[in-house]
Design an enzyme around this catalytic site. Structure first.
Site, PDB file in Angstrom:
ATOM      1  CG  ASP A 113      -1.945   1.006   1.292  1.00  0.00           C
ATOM      2  OD1 ASP A 113      -2.408   1.411   0.212  1.00  0.00           O
ATOM      3  OD2 ASP A 113      -2.308   1.444   2.396  1.00  0.00           O
ATOM      4  CB  CYS A 136      -4.906   6.946  -1.421  1.00  0.00           C
ATOM      5  SG  CYS A 136      -3.532   7.710  -0.590  1.00  0.00           S
TER       6      CYS A 136
HETATM    7  N1  SAM Z   1      -1.245   0.482   4.735  1.00  0.00           N
HETATM    8  C1  SAM Z   1      -1.498   1.535   5.696  1.00  0.00           C
HETATM    9  C2  SAM Z   1      -2.900   1.391   6.247  1.00  0.00           C
HETATM   10  O1  SAM Z   1      -3.748   0.782   5.587  1.00  0.00           O
HETATM   11  O2  SAM Z   1      -3.144   1.868   7.368  1.00  0.00           O
HETATM   12  C3  SAM Z   1      -1.244   2.907   5.087  1.00  0.00           C
HETATM   13  C4  SAM Z   1       0.096   3.031   4.463  1.00  0.00           C
HETATM   14  S1  SAM Z   1       0.508   4.585   3.808  1.00  0.00           S
HETATM   15  C5  SAM Z   1      -0.427   4.665   2.371  1.00  0.00           C
HETATM   16  C6  SAM Z   1       2.127   4.306   3.216  1.00  0.00           C
HETATM   17  C7  SAM Z   1       3.153   3.940   4.266  1.00  0.00           C
HETATM   18  O3  SAM Z   1       4.425   3.806   3.599  1.00  0.00           O
HETATM   19  C8  SAM Z   1       3.345   4.985   5.354  1.00  0.00           C
HETATM   20  O4  SAM Z   1       3.199   4.387   6.609  1.00  0.00           O
HETATM   21  C9  SAM Z   1       4.787   5.464   5.157  1.00  0.00           C
HETATM   22  O5  SAM Z   1       5.425   5.739   6.361  1.00  0.00           O
HETATM   23  C10 SAM Z   1       5.441   4.310   4.445  1.00  0.00           C
HETATM   24  N2  SAM Z   1       6.611   4.693   3.638  1.00  0.00           N
HETATM   25  C11 SAM Z   1       7.039   5.943   3.320  1.00  0.00           C
HETATM   26  N3  SAM Z   1       8.173   5.886   2.588  1.00  0.00           N
HETATM   27  C12 SAM Z   1       8.458   4.579   2.431  1.00  0.00           C
HETATM   28  C13 SAM Z   1       9.511   3.874   1.793  1.00  0.00           C
HETATM   29  N4  SAM Z   1      10.480   4.515   1.151  1.00  0.00           N
HETATM   30  N5  SAM Z   1       9.498   2.529   1.854  1.00  0.00           N
HETATM   31  C14 SAM Z   1       8.504   1.879   2.486  1.00  0.00           C
HETATM   32  N6  SAM Z   1       7.486   2.489   3.101  1.00  0.00           N
HETATM   33  C15 SAM Z   1       7.463   3.813   3.077  1.00  0.00           C
END
Ligand code: SAM
Length: 457
Positions: free
Chosen positions: A183, A236
């Site tokens: 996600d 999203c």
């Molecule tokens: N899946 C979660 C939910 O349903 O509650 C929401 C996830 S949100 C869309 C994306 C997530 O990716 C965030 O928690 C963010 O901290 C993390 N993120 C940001 N940069 C990233 C990276 N370079 N690699 C992996 N994850 C990352």
């Protein structure tokens, strides 16, 4: 942004603008099937009253999600803190269809939720998996990993491991997972109705930046998926660069097979990318939910089986574990030492945990039991919230005002027997107090407490 969306399948500028200007908001929750609330207790609970009214309004693409008629104060609902439901945007619950339609959910699966904080998809996936399955929920940003642990702890499953790793670290676990959920962090246009402030952060260059990051994340984690394993990719964002273009890139780079989905309800837009990849886009003017995009793939490249070198786990000998039996349903569980704390974890998943422990930074695993001091357990908050807590642990069902005071970590007066007592509300455990001769110690975790005063009635 509006200009950039011209040509995006399903985009209708006028109705898209109208729905953003209307001020309408959609509130939805997803129930925890492992923590059902007795209906005859719902009269006592203001939120639950509205939830029960809302339960007549199910979200078509999930068996556990419901729209609420209005947004209540979740903070002042004890059953929210007890993990009986999760407040989640409706469209994103479509992830259920990917698993239901393309996985054997009765089988023991190993699932990685790679970008998991705050835990919406993870708690949802946990509810769908069989008890013999393993869920690894990862969050790279340390400051966000805490809320992920909190939400999964409240959800109460014993088969979860929370890690705090960069996606690249999962390359060490070649062919380990049956399902990989990504996600991805994205430019966030799908949430503009909720959070109009975020509009100012949107730019075409940020979309490009996000695309590059999405590709890196997917490429880093790809080796960890088994041959024939399932990738669920979602954002999203409405932007083609982060959606259709990523599907094409995945198919070109990894030769994976795109899988179609049936779309329950009306309004979900099915798209096909240039290379024929299936995708599902949610627009807030077409469905009751925010902007969302999801696609599913089957991995086709062979993965060499790796023999992992593992450090042994620190298992508690059966004799020392004896005092724990009255606290938790021990069937199929073993106990491990982690520093001073003891953890309960499914016996059948111990070899997987040993592998994870050797490759990753583990934030939490299984259910924290607490500490054994002179053969007596000082129970952890997680044990109170575990769905495996023994029903024989005596509990005191408290009224609303006492439950809120407990959750605020305030002083309590209770007419109760001395020692550890489990407080419950509407029959659902909230946490522990220790009743001493002259006072009651409140053991609700400081970092989870309600920080505000209750609103005046
Ligand atoms: N899946 C979660 C939910 O349903 O509650 C929401 C996830 S949100 C869309 C994306 C997530 O990716 C965030 O928690 C963010 O901290 C993390 N993120 C940001 N940069 C990233 C990276 N370079 N690699 C992996 N994850 C990352």
């Amino acid at each position: 942004m509006l200009q950039s969306l011209e040509g995006v399948p399903g985009y209708d500028r006028e109705s898209f603008v109208n729905v953003h200007q209307s001020g309408a908001q959609v509130t939805s929750i997803r129930l925890n099937p492992a923590k059902p609330v007795a209906e005859d207790r719902s009269d006592a609970i203001s939120l639950h009253k509205s939830a029960v009214a809302g339960l007549t309004s199910p979200i078509p693409w999930t068996r556990y999600g419901y729209y609420l008629p209005q947004r209540p104060s979740f903070t002042f609902d004890p059953l929210f803190h007890a993990g009986t439901y999760y407040v989640q945007e409706a469209s994103s619950m479509f992830v259920e269809q990917a698993l239901v339609q393309h996985c054997d959910l009765a089988a023991p699966l190993k699932v990685l939720d790679l970008c998991a904080a705050p835990g919406g998809k993870s708690t949802h996936v946990q509810s769908l998996l069989s008890p013999g399955s393993l869920l690894v929920s990862n969050e790279v940003i340390k400051a966000r990993a805490g809320v992920l642990v909190e939400n999964l702890t409240k959800w109460g499953g014993v088969n979860c491991v929370v890690t705090n790793n960069d996606p690249a670290h999962f390359g060490r676990l070649e062919g380990f997972f049956d399902v990989l959920v990504v996600d991805a962090p994205c430019s966030g246009s799908g949430l503009f109705r909720r959070d109009p402030e975020a509009i100012t952060e949107w730019s075409p260059s940020n979309v490009d930046l996000c695309q590059g990051r999405q590709q890196r994340i997917l490429a880093d984690a790809w080796p960890a998926l088994k041959e024939d394993g399932l990738l669920v990719y979602s954002t999203c964002s409405y932007s083609i660069e982060e959606d259709e273009a990523i599907l094409d890139w995945l198919m070109e780079t990894f030769g994976c097979v795109s899988l179609p989905l049936q779309t329950p309800g009306d309004g979900i837009v099915e798209i096909q990318s240039g290379r024929g990849g299936w995708g599902y886009r949610f627009f807030p003017d077409r469905v009751r939910g925010e902007g969302f995009f999801l696609a599913v793939f089957r991995k086709k490249d062979a993965v060499s089986a790796v023999r992992h070198k593992v450090k042994p786990l620190d298992l508690l000998p059966a004799k020392e574990a004896a005092p724990l039996a009255g606290w938790i349903d021990v069937e199929g569980l073993r106990f491990l030492r982690h520093g001073q704390r003891l953890l309960a974890f499914p016996d059948a998943l111990l070899s997987d945990l040993a592998i994870l422990q050797s490759a990753l930074y583990i934030q939490s695993a299984g259910t924290a039991m607490g500490e054994l001091i002179r053969d007596k357990l000082v129970p952890d908050a997680a044990l109170a919230l575990s769905t495996r807590l023994s029903p024989s642990v005596p509990r005191i069902d408290v009224d609303f005002a006492t439950a809120i005071r407990f959750l605020q970590r305030a002083d309590l007066e209770l007419d109760a027997a001395k020692g550890w007592q489990l407080l419950a509300y509407a029959g659902i455990p909230l946490g522990w107090v220790n009743v001493l001769p002259n006072r009651v110690n409140n053991y609700f975790p400081r970092e989870w407490r309600i920080r505000s005063e209750a609103p005046k009635p």
